[in-house]
Design a protein around this motif. Structure first.
Motif, short mmCIF file in Angstrom:
data_model
loop_
_atom_site.label_atom_id
_atom_site.label_comp_id
_atom_site.label_asym_id
_atom_site.label_seq_id
_atom_site.Cartn_x
_atom_site.Cartn_y
_atom_site.Cartn_z
N ARG A 30 0.76 -1.26 -0.09
CA ARG A 30 0.08 -0.03 0.18
C ARG A 30 0.60 1.19 -0.09
N ARG A 60 1.30 3.03 -3.62
CA ARG A 60 0.01 3.43 -4.09
C ARG A 60 0.09 4.85 -4.83
N ASN A 61 0.79 5.55 -4.01
CA ASN A 61 1.12 7.19 -4.70
C ASN A 61 2.44 7.58 -3.94
N GLY A 85 2.85 6.47 -9.04
CA GLY A 85 2.49 5.32 -8.16
C GLY A 85 2.56 3.92 -8.94
N ASP A 111 0.66 0.31 -9.49
CA ASP A 111 -0.39 -0.97 -9.26
C ASP A 111 0.06 -2.45 -9.01
N MET A 135 -8.86 0.01 -4.62
CA MET A 135 -7.52 0.29 -4.97
C MET A 135 -6.96 -0.79 -5.80
N MET A 141 -3.68 -1.40 -6.21
CA MET A 141 -2.72 -2.12 -5.40
C MET A 141 -3.01 -2.63 -4.04
#
Length: 554
Positions: free
Chosen positions: A171, A174-175, A192, A194, A528, A530
């Motif tokens: 997580r 993700r960004n 980010g 995935d 999400m 990811m």
């Protein structure tokens, strides 16, 4: 009770050439990866075939967190066909490493209905996921390098839509912010990751007919926009030839076998909640070309994987299943009847009865595609005859076939009743009909799936989603099918709503354009692409023993 690993040690796989011979695949098209795995050359599809190639789709009702044994049932069903001396071949999705080490654990079946070598398949296997990851990230590197080297295409770093990927739940990625550390380290921008299974490269490989088709898909992949708002595609960076080189071997499907010697292609996928979630078109066609019965799967529940199977895969690849199996369990129906996931063992007829609404909806959903399902009850040791009788009676009310299975404990013999019911259902098969027409607006497509498949009253679009819709319209891509990313534990986009939710709205948070794959990814709720690891990941229980056996990967 023996673990899946301990059960697997009871079986010695046949040499992979025996399995390919069973399918009639010429030796020159078989490329062994050791003794019990092989890549199959795409030219094998050009061999003459006398096989019927009837296609069986296995899906499920909305699952509990631990799943309802859809893959195990698929394997058990295949072994039942083998027990009946039928010509059969499975076409399954390859497990993603992240979930194997996270919450889900291994994904090669269970008990006496497994494919092997399970440890290899669940881990690195033949390197397909690595190749897909590398191809994806080569394109990412090429984008940032192009900008750093002068940016002749005038790519706007703020409008890059291509993301990096890795085959691990993380997580924290993700960004992120790229290019920090000074001017020699690149141009700073937001980005980010995935997970690889949800990447567009995975979808392109799974939906491609051959290498030439894959190259076309890679070329047309949207990676971002210029400062003037014009689209930029992968072809513009002159990098897709190298991506194809990385994907050359990954395009060939992998052949393995079940405990009972049922031939199995494992290629592409999974993740129908955040991707289209099906194994490759090539593997499905390979199974149909070389057997009278080809069995494939789509999950999590029918509302996710099977809807995408029909509306994306069947439409693109011109496939039409001859039979549909809907897997359910007593424990899942208890959860949908209001029981806590930790309290699904003791008999509770009222909870089962209430939870049958979830089964009702999935049966209705199958029939929306003009198909009539066979319901497979995956029996657990704690299930009671009274609970099962309730489920069978509800199936009779719907006029659908019902079969109780014990394939986890008994292998193929435990699914013979199901196999016979499936063969009988083929005689009543009708051509499938898609849930929506491609000439509808994107909004209407999302509304159609949400209302008909999930039972929603309507759909709400966020400001970001409305902005994304304008990009879709400007690029002339409104004709594409949609791939809705949604919580797998509920028919709604709220993962806490079990049973058959009513009077709810689906909220679309954003829309991603997968022009290369040929569909639009519609993200709903807080989904999400990811995943994250749970508080106690499965990796905590995995060990490499001195003997070389991997323990805990199940």
């Amino acid at each position: 009770m023996a673990t899946d690993v301990e059960i697997a040690q009871q079986f010695t796989p046949k040499a992979i050439n025996e399995i390919s011979d069973k399918l009639g695949i010429a030796t020159e098209h078989v490329h062994p990866y050791g003794r019990d795995v092989a890549k199959i050359d795409l030219d094998a599809l050009s061999q003459p075939s006398q096989k019927q190639g009837k296609l069986i789709l296995v899906s499920a009702t909305t699952p509990t967190p631990s799943g309802e044994g859809k893959t195990t049932t698929t394997i058990g069903l295949g072994q039942a066909f083998t027990q009946l001396n039928e010509s059969v071949c499975l076409a399954l999705r390859e497990p993603s490493l992240g979930p194997c080490l996270g919450m889900k654990g291994g994904a090669t079946g269970g008990g006496y209905s497994q494919i092997m070598p399970g440890d290899k398949i669940n881990l690195h296997f033949t390197g397909d996921f690595h190749a897909i990851t590398s191809a994806n990230n080569l394109l990412s590197a090429a984008i940032d390098n192009h900008i750093y080297q002068g940016n002749a295409l005038s790519i706007d770093p703020r409008q890059i839509v291509w993301r990096r990927v890795m085959d691990m739940n993380d997580r924290s990625l993700r960004n992120i912010v790229l290019g920090l550390g000074g001017k020699m380290q690149g141009i700073p921008r937001e980005g980010g990751f995935d997970i690889t299974a949800a990447s567009e490269v995975m979808a392109m490989l799974c939906l491609a007919n051959n290498a030439a088709d894959l190259k076309i898909r890679l070329d047309r992949t949207l990676i971002g926009y210029t400062y003037e708002g014009e689209p930029v595609h992968a072809k513009d960076l002159n990098i897709t030839g190298a991506m194809m080189a990385l994907l050359r071997d990954a395009l060939q499907p992998n052949l393995v076998q079940s405990f009972e010697g049922t031939p199995t292609f494992v290629h592409g996928g999974p993740f129908a909640n955040i991707a289209h979630g099906c194994n490759s078109v090539i593997a499905t066609r390979m199974a149909m070309h070389h057997a009278d019965w080809a069995i494939t799967e789509a999950g999590f529940g029918f509302d996710l994987g099977a809807e995408k199977f029909f509306d994306i895969k069947c439409r693109i690849a011109d496939l039409d299943p001859d039979a549909v199996v809907l897997v359910t369990t007593v424990r899942a129906l208890k959860m949908h009847g209001g029981k806590d996931k930790s309290d699904l063992v003791d008999e509770d007829l009222s909870a089962v009865a209430k939870g049958l609404e979830n089964l009702d909806k999935h049966i209705e959903s199958v029939e929306l595609f003009n198909k009539h399902p066979v319901v497979a009850l995956n029996r657990f040791a704690t299930d009671t005859d009274a609970e099962i009788a309730l489920i069978k009676a509800r199936c009779e009310e719907h006029g659908v076939s019902f079969a109780e299975t014990t394939h986890h404990a008994d292998g193929g013999k435990g699914a013979i009743e199901l196999a016979k019911a499936v063969m009988a259902s083929v005689e009543k098969s009708k051509p499938y009909q898609p849930l929506y027409d491609l000439d509808l607006t994107v909004v209407e497509k999302v509304r159609r799936v949400s209302r008909k498949m999930y039972g929603a009253t309507d759909v709400a679009f966020s400001k970001q989603a409305e902005k994304d819709l304008k990009h879709v319209e400007q690029l002339g891509l409104t004709h594409l099918p949609i791939c809705i990313a949604k919580a797998p534990s509920s028919l709604s986009d709220d993962p806490t709503l079990h049973g058959r939710p009513r009077d709810f709205e689906v909220t679309v948070s954003s829309i991603q354009i997968n022009e290369g794959a040929g569909f639009l990814v519609v993200l709903t709720g807080n989904i999400m692409r990811m995943p994250g690891l749970p508080k106690k990941p499965a990796a905590n229980d995995i060990k490499l023993l001195p003997s070389g056996v991997i323990e805990g990967l199940e």
